[in-house]
Design a protein around this motif. Sequence first.
Motif, PDB file in Angstrom:
ATOM      1  N   LYS A  38     -18.253  70.527 151.175  1.00  0.00           N
ATOM      2  CA  LYS A  38     -18.606  71.996 150.564  1.00  0.00           C
ATOM      3  C   LYS A  38     -17.550  72.091 149.473  1.00  0.00           C
ATOM      4  O   LYS A  38     -16.393  72.143 149.560  1.00  0.00           O
ATOM      5  N   ILE A  39     -18.332  72.339 148.259  1.00  0.00           N
ATOM      6  CA  ILE A  39     -17.242  72.439 147.162  1.00  0.00           C
ATOM      7  C   ILE A  39     -17.452  73.803 146.856  1.00  0.00           C
ATOM      8  O   ILE A  39     -18.353  74.508 146.720  1.00  0.00           O
ATOM      9  N   LEU A  40     -16.134  74.379 146.596  1.00  0.00           N
ATOM     10  CA  LEU A  40     -15.886  75.789 146.364  1.00  0.00           C
ATOM     11  C   LEU A  40     -15.963  76.396 145.029  1.00  0.00           C
ATOM     12  O   LEU A  40     -15.621  75.736 144.307  1.00  0.00           O
ATOM     13  N   ASP A  41     -16.109  77.721 144.916  1.00  0.00           N
ATOM     14  CA  ASP A  41     -16.410  78.355 143.674  1.00  0.00           C
ATOM     15  C   ASP A  41     -16.722  77.558 142.285  1.00  0.00           C
ATOM     16  O   ASP A  41     -16.267  77.209 141.536  1.00  0.00           O
ATOM     17  N   VAL A  42     -18.068  77.107 142.554  1.00  0.00           N
ATOM     18  CA  VAL A  42     -18.910  76.258 141.563  1.00  0.00           C
ATOM     19  C   VAL A  42     -19.238  77.197 140.347  1.00  0.00           C
ATOM     20  O   VAL A  42     -19.470  76.363 139.253  1.00  0.00           O
ATOM     21  N   THR A  43     -19.322  78.421 140.463  1.00  0.00           N
ATOM     22  CA  THR A  43     -19.693  79.191 139.340  1.00  0.00           C
ATOM     23  C   THR A  43     -19.012  80.579 139.406  1.00  0.00           C
ATOM     24  O   THR A  43     -18.608  80.939 140.503  1.00  0.00           O
ATOM     25  N   ARG A  44     -19.180  81.266 138.338  1.00  0.00           N
ATOM     26  CA  ARG A  44     -18.462  82.586 138.414  1.00  0.00           C
ATOM     27  C   ARG A  44     -19.641  83.583 138.398  1.00  0.00           C
ATOM     28  O   ARG A  44     -20.266  83.766 137.386  1.00  0.00           O
ATOM     29  N   MET A  45     -19.757  84.625 139.438  1.00  0.00           N
ATOM     30  CA  MET A  45     -20.621  85.622 139.216  1.00  0.00           C
ATOM     31  C   MET A  45     -19.818  86.981 138.671  1.00  0.00           C
ATOM     32  O   MET A  45     -19.074  87.233 139.552  1.00  0.00           O
ATOM     33  N   THR A  46     -20.511  87.663 137.772  1.00  0.00           N
ATOM     34  CA  THR A  46     -19.807  88.834 137.026  1.00  0.00           C
ATOM     35  C   THR A  46     -20.546  89.605 137.256  1.00  0.00           C
ATOM     36  O   THR A  46     -21.764  89.763 136.613  1.00  0.00           O
ATOM     37  N   ASP A  47     -19.984  91.063 137.731  1.00  0.00           N
ATOM     38  CA  ASP A  47     -20.845  92.291 137.454  1.00  0.00           C
ATOM     39  C   ASP A  47     -19.941  93.406 136.718  1.00  0.00           C
ATOM     40  O   ASP A  47     -19.039  93.808 137.272  1.00  0.00           O
ATOM     41  N   LEU A  48     -20.538  93.571 135.711  1.00  0.00           N
ATOM     42  CA  LEU A  48     -19.783  94.542 134.594  1.00  0.00           C
ATOM     43  C   LEU A  48     -20.319  95.858 134.502  1.00  0.00           C
ATOM     44  O   LEU A  48     -20.261  96.602 133.546  1.00  0.00           O
ATOM     45  N   TYR A  49     -21.162  96.219 135.266  1.00  0.00           N
ATOM     46  CA  TYR A  49     -22.294  97.302 135.194  1.00  0.00           C
ATOM     47  C   TYR A  49     -21.571  98.599 135.214  1.00  0.00           C
ATOM     48  O   TYR A  49     -21.947  99.775 134.746  1.00  0.00           O
ATOM     49  N   HIS A  50     -20.126  98.559 135.505  1.00  0.00           N
ATOM     50  CA  HIS A  50     -19.282  99.913 135.586  1.00  0.00           C
ATOM     51  C   HIS A  50     -19.096 100.018 133.945  1.00  0.00           C
ATOM     52  O   HIS A  50     -18.543 101.263 133.659  1.00  0.00           O
ATOM     53  N   LEU A  51     -19.098  99.045 133.153  1.00  0.00           N
ATOM     54  CA  LEU A  51     -18.946  99.408 131.540  1.00  0.00           C
ATOM     55  C   LEU A  51     -20.248  99.997 131.121  1.00  0.00           C
ATOM     56  O   LEU A  51     -20.262 100.337 129.886  1.00  0.00           O
ATOM     57  N   ALA A  52     -21.353  99.844 131.641  1.00  0.00           N
ATOM     58  CA  ALA A  52     -22.753 100.387 130.959  1.00  0.00           C
ATOM     59  C   ALA A  52     -22.652 101.663 130.749  1.00  0.00           C
ATOM     60  O   ALA A  52     -22.130 102.530 131.552  1.00  0.00           O
ATOM     61  N   PRO A  53     -23.374 101.985 129.780  1.00  0.00           N
ATOM     62  CA  PRO A  53     -23.563 103.587 129.340  1.00  0.00           C
ATOM     63  C   PRO A  53     -24.090 104.595 130.651  1.00  0.00           C
ATOM     64  O   PRO A  53     -23.434 105.583 130.774  1.00  0.00           O
TER      65      PRO A  53
END
Length: 317
Positions: A58-73
């Motif tokens: 198991k290869i850990l943390d292969v990508t970064r998922m980001t949710d920035l919708y708290h900054l949306a208008p």
Amino acid sequence: MPPSMPSPSIRIPVELLSQSSFAQFGTVIENPAHSTLPRSQRPPLLDTVSANQGTAVKILDVTRMTDLYHLAPSTKPAKAVMNMFVCAPRDLRPHEPSDSMPSSWGDIDFDEEDYEDGGSERQLFDVQILERHPFTTQTFIPMGLSQADKHTQYLVIVAPTLPASASRRHTGRPPPYPTPKIKKSRSIKDIFARARPSPFTNEKGPPPSQFIRSHPSQRPKGPGLPDLKNLRAFVATGNQAVTYGAGTWHAPMAVIGDRPIDFVVVQFANGVSDEDVQEVILKPAPSAEEGMVVSVDSDRSGRVLVKAGVGSVKAKL
């Protein structure tokens, strides 16, 4: 109708997709054991653990998922969504000499001798539109495409983001989708939080922004237009998936070769159209022969030849 911006006439060479070359734009997901780079140029190995009763790694943390919708208008919360894109091969046009500038990311050999003997072929892909997802990462995972497949690959075309002031100079108007300014809180707690020392932490001042220590691809990109003079094009093999960082300008997926590719696409979305995706049409000058063009060179088998970036020039994938 999406807004448009003037496009210079530039021909961009193809680079090999690797984590080091793509780092400012997002993440490349691949098994390090299958990397085509020389061992000396491979990134450090990711953390691994044994799994499945010892039958898997198991290869850990292969990508970064980001949710920035708290900054949306709208401040409307998003949910994780998973879709499938069935992407047909793109039509490439035949190579022809041009007065377009070569890209700053690698010299294109305009000598026609390599093509006269039939050893390789050059075709052109016109980049006519760029898009971004300002508040979410977007991961494309190809299905059913082997690393050894010589006849079908896909291009990953990306551009940095210009400062907002430069975007106004390009269009004579504000950026098409300004990111909202975060309202300053005037609560009693906020006033005291700026005191020295802060009564709410052990630090001498307010805590730093959550993005300061983040990877560059995870930070908000701001409201600027794409930096077309630094647009880059990468070719991916079948064992590579790619994550565009939140707000990264990119072209819609461009498959080249003989057959479609099925992509599973993972991102966040809140259903507000111009918060989920934003587009800009690239408009060459009326007198220009062409605008932004990716130069796609291939060998007799149809496999793309790498012309710039990491690896030897003209090296085969």
